[in-house]
Design an enzyme around this catalytic site. Structure first.
Site, mmCIF file in Angstrom:
data_model
loop_
_atom_site.group_PDB
_atom_site.id
_atom_site.type_symbol
_atom_site.label_atom_id
_atom_site.label_comp_id
_atom_site.label_asym_id
_atom_site.label_seq_id
_atom_site.Cartn_x
_atom_site.Cartn_y
_atom_site.Cartn_z
ATOM 1 N N GLU A 76 0.830 -1.197 0.000
ATOM 2 C CA GLU A 76 0.000 0.000 0.000
ATOM 3 C C GLU A 76 0.874 1.262 0.000
ATOM 4 O OE1 GLU A 76 -3.672 1.625 2.883
ATOM 5 O OE2 GLU A 76 -2.420 -0.062 3.494
ATOM 6 N N LYS A 85 -9.178 2.741 -2.574
ATOM 7 C CA LYS A 85 -9.544 2.025 -1.352
ATOM 8 C C LYS A 85 -10.937 2.428 -0.886
ATOM 9 C CE LYS A 85 -7.405 1.204 3.230
ATOM 10 N NZ LYS A 85 -6.221 1.585 4.037
ATOM 11 N N CYS A 138 -5.779 -3.317 1.925
ATOM 12 C CA CYS A 138 -5.716 -3.399 3.392
ATOM 13 C C CYS A 138 -7.077 -3.464 4.091
ATOM 14 C CB CYS A 138 -4.878 -2.245 3.934
ATOM 15 S SG CYS A 138 -4.150 -2.594 5.565
#
EC number: 6.3.5.1
Length: 541
Positions: free
Chosen positions: A44, A120, A156
């Site tokens: 990330e 994200k 994540c």
């Protein structure tokens, strides 16, 4: 059957170094191609480093990251790596009703261009994270085709929350997760268990790639892995080192054994200190060597992080310093190969006392603060980073003189380690040395003797504090688990001990606010995790 080969590149990045991070992507992409990979996945926010905090809000920073990304895509093609699919994290941008907002983005690079972008979805806003305040969330899923296989892509927190992009991914050969997941003790099993649940959910292996290295008070441990749908780990990477884990779909991959819990904590602290020193342009550190366990363990950690020859240990004896303390400090310095110096504080203390009427605790604190001044003077003169050897138990109770040698400086390696664990880590490090046929770095007497600040004759810590094993148990319940006085008494703790500890903790918040950064290694560290007002009249009933 199509069996693409995936490379998991867990690398160490630095926040803001977009050129350096991009160069690392090119270098590790070459390694992945040489290993026969069809797809290489980076962590990330690789291009920007992580976490970037409010840098994300600067349009100039976002432009710089995008320029580095585009240059990387072109350079990979120019270097003959255009066929390699590269998934990398960076900061993106999305138009919203409030104008352009930054996003936490995964990008697919191939054939010299950016082929796809994914923002994200789930933005964490707990513990050390404040992404919800910084980023705009994504809405669309992403599935990419590589070498005849389909890969879902998420970032994540997207797998930590039920629903969202994971439920939108269907008929894939693997789910790829880019992560910047900070280390904390026991988190490894939580990650793998979660990934296994998601693997069963999407009916495909989960490829989990994590960042490694130290960034301010966070440590990223790597430990990348591939989780199978049957509840097993198909491949694992080591912790706390950069590594390229190569896994072929449908095949078992390399495995590394898990670390001992004490070794895991120790290596996390070493990684955090090494990252802070290197990324902030230092080459050496200095600290006070008292002969006690805290400074001994801190010095050993520093030697492992940057080399003993880059550690300047300063013994600053007073009239109350015992002979064994001075001997232990010198012995430690020899064991780790440190630059050892002696600077007596009595002449400086005498000068103060000739000008002011100083007695009792004030005189004790003066001795401690003179030591801090000496270390800062050496730092200013020679360019060393001053590191503080104070531990979490002292920090919790305020059992340290503010601005002294135990609390002054730019980084505190043991900030999130309680006193009981300090002893355990010292034992582990010495035993590790014996197992390797090396000289243990920490003198045995530094571990076994009663801890003392040695600011008055016969002083020991237990004059002012409960025994450390009891103290740390109460602190764990009150600080880590937020239990109040009623809950602590229900556990069976002595009321006098509870009242004393709670009083010390509540009154020391102002000291903690002024303490240096230190690596987070537990579930709740002072600083990012625990935020309480300094000015507060609340006391546990």
């Amino acid at each position: 059957m199509v069996r693409p080969r995936i490379a998991l590149a867990q690398i160490d990045t630095c926040v803001g170094d977009v050129e350096g991070n991009a160069a690392a992507v090119r270098s590790w992409a070459r390694k992945a191609a040489d290993a026969g990979a069809d797809l290489v996945v980076f962590p990330e926010m690789t291009i920007t480093g992580y976490p970037i905090e409010d840098l994300a809000l600067r349009a100039s920073f976002r432009r710089g990251a995008e320029a580095a990304l585009q240059a990387t895509a072109k350079a990979l093609a120019d270097e003959g790596l255009g066929e390699l699919a590269v998934l990398v994290g960076t900061v993106g941008e999305r138009e919203t009703s409030h104008g352009a907002r930054p996003t936490n983005q995964a990008v697919l690079i191939r054939h010299g261009v950016v082929e796809a972008r994914y923002n994200k979805h789930h933005l964490p806003n707990y513990g050390v994270f404040d992404e919800f305040r910084i980023f705009a969330s994504g809405e669309d899923p992403l599935v990419i085709d590589v070498a005849g296989a389909r890969f879902g892509v998420v970032i994540c927190e997207d797998i930590w929350q039920d629903g969202g992009p994971v439920t939108q991914v269907h008929d894939v050969d693997a789910l790829v997760v880019l992560n910047g997941s900070p280390f904390e003790e026991g988190k490894g099993h939580v990650r793998t268990d979660l990934a296994m649940r998601r693997a069963r959910q999407v009916r495909a292996p989960v490829v989990y790639v994590n960042l490694v290295g130290g960034q301010d008070d966070l440590v990223f441990d790597g430990g990348s892995f591939v989780a199978g749908t049957d509840g097993t780990l198909l491949a694992t990477a080591p912790q706390f080192v950069e590594h390229l884990l190569v896994w072929e779909i449908g095949e078992p991959g390399p495995q590394v054994p898990p670390l001992d819990p004490d070794e895991e904590i120790y290596r996390a602290i070493v990684t955090g200190l090494a990252g802070y020193v290197r990324k902030n342009g230092f080459r050496s550190v200095t600290l006070g060597l008292s002969g006690g366990i805290d400074s001994a363990l801190t010095a050993a950690i520093a030697a492992d992080a940057i080399g003993g020859e880059n550690v300047v240990g300063v013994s600053m004896p007073s009239q109350h310093s015992s002979g064994h303390s001075k001997d232990d400090a010198e012995d430690l310095a020899k064991r780790i190969g440190a630059d050892y110096r002696v600077q007596a504080i009595k002449p400086m203390v005498d000068a103060f006392e000739q000008q002011m009427d100083i007695q009792g605790v004030t005189a004790e604190n003066l001795q401690a603060r003179v030591r801090g001044v000496i270390l800062m003077a050496i730092s200013n003169r020679e360019g060393h980073l001053v590191i503080a050897p104070g531990n979490k138990s002292e920090l919790a109770t305020g059992y340290a003189t503010i601005y002294d040698a135990g609390s002054i400086g730019g980084f505190a390696p043991l900030k999130d380690v309680d006193k009981s664990r300090v002893w355990a880590l010292a034992r582990w490090r010495n035993n590790h040395a014996v197992d390797r046929g090396e000289v243990p770095p920490i003198p045995e007497s530094s571990i076994t003797k009663p801890p003392s600040a040695e600011l008055r004759p016969g002083q020991v810590d237990q004059d002012s504090l409960p025994p450390y094993d009891l103290l740390d148990e109460v602190l764990d319940a009150y600080v880590e688990h937020a239990e109040g006085r009623t809950e602590l008494l229900a556990r069976g703790f002595d009321p006098a001990v509870v009242d004393r500890v709670l009083q010390l903790v509540d009154r020391a918040e102002w000291k903690r606010r002024q303490y240096p950064l230190g690596p987070k290694v537990t579930a709740l560290a002072f600083g990012r995790d625990r935020r309480l007002p300094v000015t507060s009249r609340w006391r546990e009933p």
